[in-house]
Design an enzyme around this catalytic site. Sequence first.
Site, short mmCIF file in Angstrom:
data_model
loop_
_atom_site.label_atom_id
_atom_site.label_comp_id
_atom_site.label_asym_id
_atom_site.label_seq_id
_atom_site.Cartn_x
_atom_site.Cartn_y
_atom_site.Cartn_z
N ASP A 38 -9.42 3.64 -3.80
CA ASP A 38 -10.14 2.44 -3.39
C ASP A 38 -11.58 2.45 -3.91
O ASP A 38 -12.24 3.49 -3.96
CB ASP A 38 -10.19 2.33 -1.86
CG ASP A 38 -8.86 1.94 -1.26
OD1 ASP A 38 -7.90 1.73 -2.00
OD2 ASP A 38 -8.79 1.87 -0.02
N ASP A 48 0.83 -1.21 0.00
CA ASP A 48 0.00 0.00 0.00
C ASP A 48 0.86 1.27 0.00
O ASP A 48 2.09 1.21 -0.18
CB ASP A 48 -0.96 -0.03 1.19
CG ASP A 48 -2.32 0.57 0.87
OD1 ASP A 48 -2.43 1.37 -0.06
OD2 ASP A 48 -3.30 0.21 1.58
N GLU A 67 -0.41 2.01 -5.07
CA GLU A 67 -0.17 3.42 -4.77
C GLU A 67 -1.27 4.31 -5.37
O GLU A 67 -1.10 5.52 -5.51
CB GLU A 67 1.23 3.85 -5.19
CG GLU A 67 1.56 3.76 -6.65
CD GLU A 67 1.26 5.05 -7.40
OE1 GLU A 67 1.97 6.03 -7.26
OE2 GLU A 67 0.28 5.04 -8.17
N TRP A 68 -2.42 3.67 -5.69
CA TRP A 68 -3.67 4.36 -6.04
C TRP A 68 -3.60 5.13 -7.34
O TRP A 68 -4.43 6.00 -7.60
CB TRP A 68 -4.13 5.29 -4.91
CG TRP A 68 -3.91 4.78 -3.53
CD1 TRP A 68 -4.04 3.49 -3.10
CD2 TRP A 68 -3.50 5.53 -2.38
NE1 TRP A 68 -3.74 3.39 -1.76
CE2 TRP A 68 -3.42 4.63 -1.29
CE3 TRP A 68 -3.22 6.88 -2.16
CZ2 TRP A 68 -3.04 5.03 -0.01
CZ3 TRP A 68 -2.85 7.28 -0.89
CH2 TRP A 68 -2.76 6.37 0.17
#
Length: 686
Positions: free
Chosen positions: A244, A189, A222-223
């Site tokens: 998310d 994450d 890492e979105w």
Amino acid sequence: MRHPYTRTARHTVVGTLVAGLLCTAGLAVPAVAAPAVAIPAAPAAAAPAPDSVTPTRADGLALTPPMGFNNWNSTNCRAEFDEAMVKGIADLFVAEGLKDAGYQYVNLDDCWALPARDANGKLVPDPARFPNGIAAVADYVHSKGLKLGIYTSAGTKTCNSAGFPGALGHEYSDAQQFADWGVDYLKYDNCNNQGVDARLRYTTMRDALEATGRPIVYSICEWGQNKPWEWASDIGHLWRTTDDISDNWGSMLSILKQNLPLAPYAGPGHWNDPDMLEVGNGGMTDTEYRTHFSMWSVMAAPLLIGSDLREASEATLDILGNKEVVAVDQDPLGRQGAVVSSEGGRWVVAKEMEDGSRAVALFNETGSPQRIATTARAVGLPDAAAYTLRDLWRHRSSNTAGAISATVPAHGTVLVRVFADRHWAANPPAVELGLDGVPLLEASKPVTLTTTVTDLGRTPATQVSVSLTGPKGWTVRAESASRAPSVPTGKALRTRWTVIAPAGTPTGRYDLTLEAGYRSPGGTRADSDLTVAASVVVRPPAGTSYLSDLPWMSAANGYGPVERDTSNGESGAGDGHPITLGGVVYAKGLGVHAESAVEFYTGGACRAVTADVGVDDEKDGKGTVAFEVWADGRKVAATGVLTNASGAQPLSADVTGAQVVRLVVTDGGDGIDSDHADWADARLMC
């Protein structure tokens, strides 16, 4: 809606093709295809072919998108996340046939460790959750022929508010612990990363994993903040492209739209990851969950179940266990589906398959049934006399002369596989069931609807019959022929019907069911059905009305419900605040959250919609959105992208003669975090 260090809130952020194929979805006339309005195949910053920029890892891992389970979406950090649950999920993979369908990984998310390392700097599994340690869990999972995954963050702490140890500065030690325990998959994450360059911190963990000598699939989470698709194909096996996902239509839709343009970057061993599946968690309908699963599969996305399988319904297991849809996702060619056309919320996405066929998704973003059409040639197949169409949800095959089309339910997806093969004649002709227009009824007033049964096949449909039924107490009467001895290729049986909803019927949606039966030239019996939502509506009053005082036909929202006369508030009904734009407070309006669409019946009697629009002041500098007004499927006004700093912007739309007006808010192209949008002082002039 971003709260960076509280993971729970941080981005918490069909129908059938006929007789054999396109049944509930009603195929369309071959000569007509939806306009091909293509979206960009890749972001503007990504002109070079991705493999020419960075090589792909050559370790032979994740040659197809990983499939499995992750507990976070269903349990978060609650006490039920423990060793017994994880072992139970492994058992269910076997018992429910999910292992046979291709699911492999049973992955632990955050909260598996104690909040502090031991005296030697080692991670310590929480003894209350995992009394026998992670290695024992891995052994159990491996004994079932499955694999175990684990979670940590590329920072000093993980993303949970309790702050469990992250791996920044401990990469080699942590990686070795994971390998010693028998871990097969790492989700890494992005929280508390102390500003360390993203590529550096993710590369360090790659090197640490490789140093263990154990094959471990590496998931970069890492979105999408630093566009990992542009640099991570030789670092990780998959990378998150978005914030998310949450268990609602708006979140899923926003993520889908962000991931679709990234198709050039996906391939064997390196996948775009639009986040885990929400199928079965309860925030969407089964139709929406089928769309979720269909589109993730067409996008060659990792399929990680996010619902609690111990409580899964039969419908949930049917969706997750559909081997024909899974085969689209797992095709070894590794192509991500590309957008063929998209107009007015009607999407065609096609995926090239290793055997030369095409998987084609006809996806309806809107809140009303839509006819979506393309052709075999448009999706990349060679010219042929006819094609085999395989409906991947109904598991039936038919033949078509080239049309691929359907009337797709609201928020639905028809998923087919199209083959240019020599065996098409063994299948009955594809028959489209259609209904002209959108069925809008005012109680006690008769409405004339026309249904169509169109032969799309290369062979004729014979002994054709059709019926239309409505709810109990409704009048549904055929006014023209409902049978035909034969319907040739490209021709249709058209039947007029009178439909009356009884006086006093409440406003809302009601199902009309169209059913057809026919035979192939060889005498094989085939059946088709199409369920269409009819709306019982009330004509708006003459004069000027506030939209927040009128009933809507449908409302879809990114977070929480659409609110009347307050801001969105994001969670439950009634949790919003006074609508405020640029310091000005409005007493009336609609508070929404991107992605959002609210439909109103205007009955051809209205001329204009006006509003002040913008991102509500409660977001304090955050949020990017765009507002649109649609009239009978045609965009009649739009703002472009607005931010919180834009304040109130006037928006006016000419809706003269429209039956339905739809107010749309999109995410501005960057995800839906903090996208609290206001239709302030929204009025309808009739």
